[in-house]
Write an enzyme that holds these catalytic residues in place. Structure first.
Site, mmCIF file in Angstrom:
data_model
loop_
_atom_site.group_PDB
_atom_site.id
_atom_site.type_symbol
_atom_site.label_atom_id
_atom_site.label_comp_id
_atom_site.label_asym_id
_atom_site.label_seq_id
_atom_site.Cartn_x
_atom_site.Cartn_y
_atom_site.Cartn_z
ATOM 1 N N ARG A 47 42.704 15.468 129.105
ATOM 2 C CA ARG A 47 42.846 15.939 127.821
ATOM 3 C C ARG A 47 44.272 15.853 127.382
ATOM 4 O O ARG A 47 44.531 15.325 126.365
ATOM 5 C CB ARG A 47 42.536 17.449 127.550
ATOM 6 N N TYR A 99 41.707 8.780 100.278
ATOM 7 C CA TYR A 99 40.467 8.839 100.773
ATOM 8 C C TYR A 99 39.837 10.269 100.833
ATOM 9 O O TYR A 99 40.215 11.261 101.092
ATOM 10 C CB TYR A 99 40.787 8.472 102.525
ATOM 11 N N ASP A 171 49.572 6.035 105.739
ATOM 12 C CA ASP A 171 48.222 5.454 106.276
ATOM 13 C C ASP A 171 48.014 3.916 105.896
ATOM 14 O O ASP A 171 48.230 3.716 104.867
ATOM 15 C CB ASP A 171 46.909 6.161 105.281
ATOM 16 N N LYS A 196 38.370 1.350 111.763
ATOM 17 C CA LYS A 196 38.036 0.166 110.928
ATOM 18 C C LYS A 196 38.752 -1.138 111.490
ATOM 19 O O LYS A 196 37.819 -1.690 112.407
ATOM 20 C CB LYS A 196 38.935 0.567 109.500
HETATM 21 C C1 LIG Z 1 38.126 5.596 107.207
HETATM 22 C C2 LIG Z 1 39.284 6.171 106.893
HETATM 23 C C3 LIG Z 1 39.543 7.468 107.372
HETATM 24 C C4 LIG Z 1 38.751 8.444 108.173
HETATM 25 O O1 LIG Z 1 38.463 7.982 109.666
HETATM 26 P P1 LIG Z 1 37.581 8.492 110.385
HETATM 27 O O2 LIG Z 1 37.536 7.454 111.847
HETATM 28 O O3 LIG Z 1 36.201 7.960 109.775
HETATM 29 O O4 LIG Z 1 37.493 9.797 110.520
HETATM 30 C C5 LIG Z 1 40.947 7.950 107.001
HETATM 31 N N1 LIG Z 1 41.868 7.260 106.202
HETATM 32 C C6 LIG Z 1 41.379 6.067 105.563
HETATM 33 C C7 LIG Z 1 42.116 5.296 104.938
HETATM 34 C C8 LIG Z 1 40.132 5.589 106.153
HETATM 35 O O5 LIG Z 1 39.669 4.253 105.769
#
Ligand SMILES: *Cc1c(COP(=O)(O)O)cnc(C)c1O
Length: 373
Positions: A47, A99, A171, A196
């Site tokens: 962890r 988001y 982000d 992503k």
């Molecule tokens: C997909 C996404 C998230 C969330 O990510 P998860 O892995 O699905 O929890 C957060 N911010 C942005 C800009 C995203 O595209």
């Protein structure tokens, strides 16, 4: 060394026991102590630290130009931990059109725990000036934003944020460090959904925070993660680290394909507007060109007509896949409002497109057919 070289060499460890260049997977949750009580390998309990997570974190820090990184079990988990590192009463300024899952996390979870949020239009620097006060602890931006692809001036928001003594987190999921480096523009933290483009093949969930400096807030973030445990599995770390090796080449492919698709759709009679910052007609194009290296692989389009016209077009695709998410090799198309649910503010005629790595001619032909020309 250059980005591509570091991406390949710094996020993998050649297995010392076998020489395997794919690296090994360390599934142990616990590590043996020596007779004197020390830990010869430097690991105690997974962890807190694990070789696969450490390798991924080193790669992420190097590629974003930060001093340190923390890998998480999801992108949402990364932002959740960032917010958990704050204290009740802290003020946080976030984008109106962020988001939607994170907006719900703020409204339905953290607002009840005593954080105070201001939701503003980050493209309007006057609105940012007014919202950020001496009480503000953190400003979060997404540029481009999702799903409206609005552009925020990272450097300008950073100056306003720092003048108030607050931290800026950006982000960078949509562009990745291949196309945009927020830490070089003054941001304190970068956030990623590695689900992503970094994973890149729609087969692993993950998140990351990368720090420009080892500030007090960064130490608190690490504490929250070590105690709270929103960590990715060793195999998930291995998959994301493997994704990093080809990230630069994939992002160039996504970007080139998307630029061609956007140019085609901008001229299409069934389309009202293309929301893509790589187009000169985009409202944020000047700021975007200054702070990034391309429009990326994600865009939204407003189909002429109502929601039904958009849903009908999405129903006819053959190469694109109807699915949510983005950043993988498969091109995806999604009617965003129906995914976001009844409280969505996304226009009903909006389709979000994740442009994959198929040949752009095939993608264009598919969209042309679906839009009924
Ligand atoms: C997909 C996404 C998230 C969330 O990510 P998860 O892995 O699905 O929890 C957060 N911010 C942005 C800009 C995203 O595209």
């Amino acid at each position: 060394m250059k980005f591509e070289t570091r991406a390949i060499h710094e996020s993998t460890i050649i297995d010392p026991a076998t020489g395997g260049i794919g690296g090994s997977l360390q599934l142990s949750t616990t590590f043996e102590r020596a007779e004197d009580g020390s830990y010869p390998g430097g690991y105690v309990y997974t962890r807190e630290s694990n070789p696969n997570r450490l390798a991924l974190e080193r790669g992420l820090a190097v590629l974003e130009g930060g001093v340190d990184a923390a890998a998480f079990s999801s992108g949402s988990g990364a932002t959740m931990t960032l917010l958990q590192a704050l204290q009740s009463g802290d003020h946080v300024v976030v984008p109106q059109d962020m988001y939607y899952g994170l907006r719900r996390l703020m409204q339905e979870v953290f607002a009840l725990a005593g954080l105070r949020f201001s939701y503003i239009d980050m493209a309007d620097l006057n609105a940012v000036e007014q919202a950020v006060t001496q009480d503000t602890r953190l400003v979060i931006i997404e540029t481009p934003s999702n799903p409206l692809l609005k552009i925020t001036d990272i450097q300008a928001v950073g100056e306003i944020t720092h003048a108030a003594g607050a931290y800026l987190a950006v982000d960078n999921t949509i562009l990745t460090p291949v196309l945009q480096r927020p830490l070089e523009l003054g941001a304190d933290f970068v956030i990623h959904a590695t689900t992503k483009y970094m994973g890149g093949h729609s087969d692993v969930l993950g998140g990351a925070l990368i720090a420009r400096e080892a500030t007090e807030l960064w130490q608190r973030i690490q504490l929250v993660q070590h105690l709270g445990g929103s960590v990715p599995s060793p195999f998930d770390c291995w998959l994301v680290a493997r994704g990093l090796q080809t990230l630069a080449y994939r992002m160039r492919g996504h970007n080139d394909n998307a630029q061609k698709v956007a140019a085609f759709l901008a001229e299409h009679p069934a389309i009202d507007a293309v929301l893509y910052p790589g187009l000169e007609t985009h409202a944020g194009n000047a700021v975007h060109s200054r702070q990034s290296g391309g429009g990326g692989g994600l865009m939204s389009v407003l189909v002429k007509g109502e929601a039904e016209a958009a849903i009908n077009a999405a129903a006819k695709v053959r190469v694109f896949t109807r699915a949510t998410s983005f950043g993988g090799v498969h091109s995806l198309i999604e009617h965003r409002a129906s995914v976001e649910g009844p409280d969505s503010t996304t226009p009903g005629n909006l389709l979000r497109l994740s442009i994959g790595l198929e040949h752009p001619d095939d993608l264009i032909a598919d969209l042309d057919h679906a839009l009924g020309s």
